[in-house]
Design an enzyme around this catalytic site. Structure first.
Site, PDB file in Angstrom:
ATOM      1  N   ASP A 228       1.474  -1.564   5.103  1.00  0.00           N
ATOM      2  CA  ASP A 228       1.139  -0.332   5.839  1.00  0.00           C
ATOM      3  C   ASP A 228      -0.316  -0.054   5.488  1.00  0.00           C
ATOM      4  OD1 ASP A 228       1.612   1.967   7.368  1.00  0.00           O
ATOM      5  OD2 ASP A 228       2.033   3.146   5.571  1.00  0.00           O
TER       6      ASP A 228
ATOM      7  N   GLU B  67      -0.204   0.200  -5.504  1.00  0.00           N
ATOM      8  CA  GLU B  67      -1.159   1.187  -4.993  1.00  0.00           C
ATOM      9  C   GLU B  67      -2.437   1.040  -5.810  1.00  0.00           C
ATOM     10  OE1 GLU B  67      -1.577   3.504  -2.469  1.00  0.00           O
ATOM     11  OE2 GLU B  67      -3.500   3.785  -3.485  1.00  0.00           O
TER      12      GLU B  67
ATOM     13  N   CYS C 181      -1.879   3.539  11.336  1.00  0.00           N
ATOM     14  CA  CYS C 181      -1.782   4.791  12.109  1.00  0.00           C
ATOM     15  C   CYS C 181      -3.095   4.987  12.856  1.00  0.00           C
ATOM     16  CB  CYS C 181      -1.443   5.973  11.212  1.00  0.00           C
ATOM     17  SG  CYS C 181      -2.682   6.276   9.951  1.00  0.00           S
TER      18      CYS C 181
ATOM     19  N   CYS D 270       0.888  -1.183   0.000  1.00  0.00           N
ATOM     20  CA  CYS D 270       0.000   0.000   0.000  1.00  0.00           C
ATOM     21  C   CYS D 270       0.909   1.211   0.000  1.00  0.00           C
ATOM     22  CB  CYS D 270      -0.873  -0.007   1.254  1.00  0.00           C
ATOM     23  SG  CYS D 270      -1.954  -1.439   1.339  1.00  0.00           S
ATOM     24  N   ALA D 271       1.380   1.595  -1.162  1.00  0.00           N
ATOM     25  CA  ALA D 271       2.599   2.402  -1.212  1.00  0.00           C
ATOM     26  C   ALA D 271       2.415   3.915  -1.217  1.00  0.00           C
ATOM     27  CB  ALA D 271       3.415   1.991  -2.428  1.00  0.00           C
TER      28      ALA D 271
ATOM     29  N   PRO E 119       1.531   7.765  -0.348  1.00  0.00           N
ATOM     30  CA  PRO E 119       2.300   8.584  -1.298  1.00  0.00           C
ATOM     31  C   PRO E 119       3.773   8.213  -1.422  1.00  0.00           C
ATOM     32  CG  PRO E 119       2.029   9.766   0.770  1.00  0.00           C
ATOM     33  CD  PRO E 119       1.268   8.485   0.927  1.00  0.00           C
ATOM     34  N   GLY E 120       4.201   7.157  -0.736  1.00  0.00           N
ATOM     35  CA  GLY E 120       5.557   6.688  -0.972  1.00  0.00           C
ATOM     36  C   GLY E 120       6.573   7.054   0.088  1.00  0.00           C
TER      37      GLY E 120
ATOM     38  N   ASP F 199      -4.681  -3.739  -7.091  1.00  0.00           N
ATOM     39  CA  ASP F 199      -5.322  -4.084  -5.825  1.00  0.00           C
ATOM     40  C   ASP F 199      -4.508  -5.204  -5.171  1.00  0.00           C
ATOM     41  OD1 ASP F 199      -6.840  -5.095  -3.788  1.00  0.00           O
ATOM     42  OD2 ASP F 199      -8.704  -5.227  -4.947  1.00  0.00           O
TER      43      ASP F 199
ATOM     44  N   LYS G 289       7.246   5.644   3.066  1.00  0.00           N
ATOM     45  CA  LYS G 289       8.017   4.481   3.528  1.00  0.00           C
ATOM     46  C   LYS G 289       8.722   3.808   2.352  1.00  0.00           C
ATOM     47  CE  LYS G 289       4.839   3.961   7.329  1.00  0.00           C
ATOM     48  NZ  LYS G 289       3.761   4.828   6.748  1.00  0.00           N
TER      49      LYS G 289
END
Ligand SMILES: C[S@@+](CC[C@H](N)C(=O)[O-])C[C@H]1O[C@@H](n2cnc3c(N)ncnc32)[C@H](O)[C@@H]1O
Length: 373
Positions: free
Chosen positions: A251, A193, A301, A169-170, A172-173, A220, A175
């Site tokens: 993430d 993504e 989060c 789940c990348a 906005p990048g 997906d 991590k």
């Protein structure tokens, strides 16, 4: 200057502290007021300037260069285009700080039907005492702003040069670029993504900050594993065969209740509950894609038990070959030693292997679990 610290054992991090109490901020209210929405208001308290789309209320007749006080609409009562922010009941708005107006009402609200963009109020003094930092504060590509728990999350994944790694789940990048940096450009990092509209930001962050080994696909991730796939070249993109990756970061999309501050949150109980099934589907794909002895890091989060310890407990029962790795043992940090809650399905030992961070550590709410297969 605010205090700046570095961590000897995490050399890629620079921490910029808030203004200490010896600095006198000018927080006296101005006669000219602007009202922003709650999301914009939270961003200001976290160190952003006011961007034009966040403005709800601004009077006619304010000029570029005027000093204005900025308030947040904390109950969701203001309509876009409000003309008299001063007349909003003080119980319905919260003072955030003072700044200099950089755009007029005409360009922010009217703008000939075009959506407004750019900084509308340059914030100088903010009640949270945070320094206003943005990507223009440093030379382009020099530093990426991130919360400390997010940085630690990538460190817990512990990416190594030469490995094959998946970021499920990348966008906005943040991590993803950190993982790539730690891989020193050696090996392959696949970034998936699902949301097409987030790909440009992901690509631009990777162009600026990665070390050149990231392959981005709009996909997906719940469907990223397919036993029958013919090709075995990872670079061809998803779906991938089982047991393809040395390390996987999940993430996960989550209810994001750990974000601080939250001035207004209208999430419903139904929406809250909806995240768990998506998290389980993503987790199941991750387990299949992970090589034996590989590392899987699951993070959110948010602060709900269902999305954090609940997922870990479910995963350990569904995939008995998964084992938890202790995070405390991997992180040499005095601040972040809080472990997970001991819930049904988790032993006390297992809950102590988890990392749960929150306001108690003056942090955003964040959760990390690290598994081996
Ligand atoms: C918590 S954010 C990821 C933040 C990112 N890891 C970073 O550090 O910048 C979760 C992301 O997952 C994406 N997402 C949600 N469901 C997905 C799915 N099924 N497959 C791939 N991406 C998904 C969302 O669009 C969102 O961008």
């Amino acid at each position: 200057m605010p205090t700046i610290t570095t961590f000897p054992h995490l050399s890629e991090i620079i921490t910029v502290h808030s203004w200490d109490e010896s600095i006198n901020l000018d927080l006296s209210k101005r006669s000219k007021e602007v009202i922003v929405d709650a999301i914009c208001g939270s961003a200001v308290l976290r160190g952003s300037h006011v961007f034009a789309p966040g403005i709800l209320g601004i009077p006619h007749g304010l000029n570029i260069g005027d000093e204005v006080s900025v308030f947040a609409d904390t109950v969701g009562c203001c309509k876009k285009g409000l003309l008299k922010p001063c007349e909003v009941d003080s119980n319905n708005k919260t003072f955030l700080g003072n700044g200099i107006l950089l755009q007029t009402r005409e360009s922010i609200i009217c703008n000939n039907g075009q959506s407004a963009s750019g900084i509308a109020v340059h914030m100088n003094d903010v009640i949270s005492r945070l320094l206003q930092l943005n990507n223009n504060s440093v030379p382009d590509g020099w530093a990426l702003l991130q919360n400390l728990p997010s940085i630690l999350c990538t460190r817990i994944l512990n990416p190594q040069p030469g490995e094959i790694i998946l970021d499920m789940c990348a966008a906005p990048g943040n991590k993803c670029t950190h993982i790539s940096t730690l891989m020193k450009g050696e090996g392959t990092l696949i970034a998936l993504e699902r949301n097409k509209s987030k790909l440009d930001k992901l690509q631009s962050n990777c162009d600026k900050f990665s070390s050149g080994n990231v392959k981005i696909f709009c996909y997906d991730s719940t469907k990223a594993c397919n036993k029958d796939v013919n090709h075995s070249n990872i670079n061809d993109g998803p779906p991938f065969k089982e047991n393809s990756f040395d390390r996987i970061l999940l993430d996960s999309p989550c209810s994001a209740l750990g974000q601080r501050p939250q001035l207004l949150n209208k999430i419903t109980a139904v929406q809250l509950r909806s995240y768990v099934s998506m998290q389980k589907s993503l987790f199941s794909a991750a387990v299949q894609l992970l090589k034996s002895n590989g590392i899987l890091v699951y993070s959110t989060c948010t602060i709900t038990i269902a999305e954090n310890e609940g997922i870990v407990s479910w995963a350990l029962q569904k995939y008995p070959y998964l084992k938890l790795k202790s995070i405390k043992d991997q992180l040499d940090m005095k601040t972040f030693t809080h472990t997970g809650y001991c819930i049904d399905g988790l032993t006390e030992n297992e809950s102590e292997y988890l990392l749960r961070i929150g306001p108690e550590q003056d942090s955003i709410g964040f959760f990390v679990a690290c598994f081996t297969k």
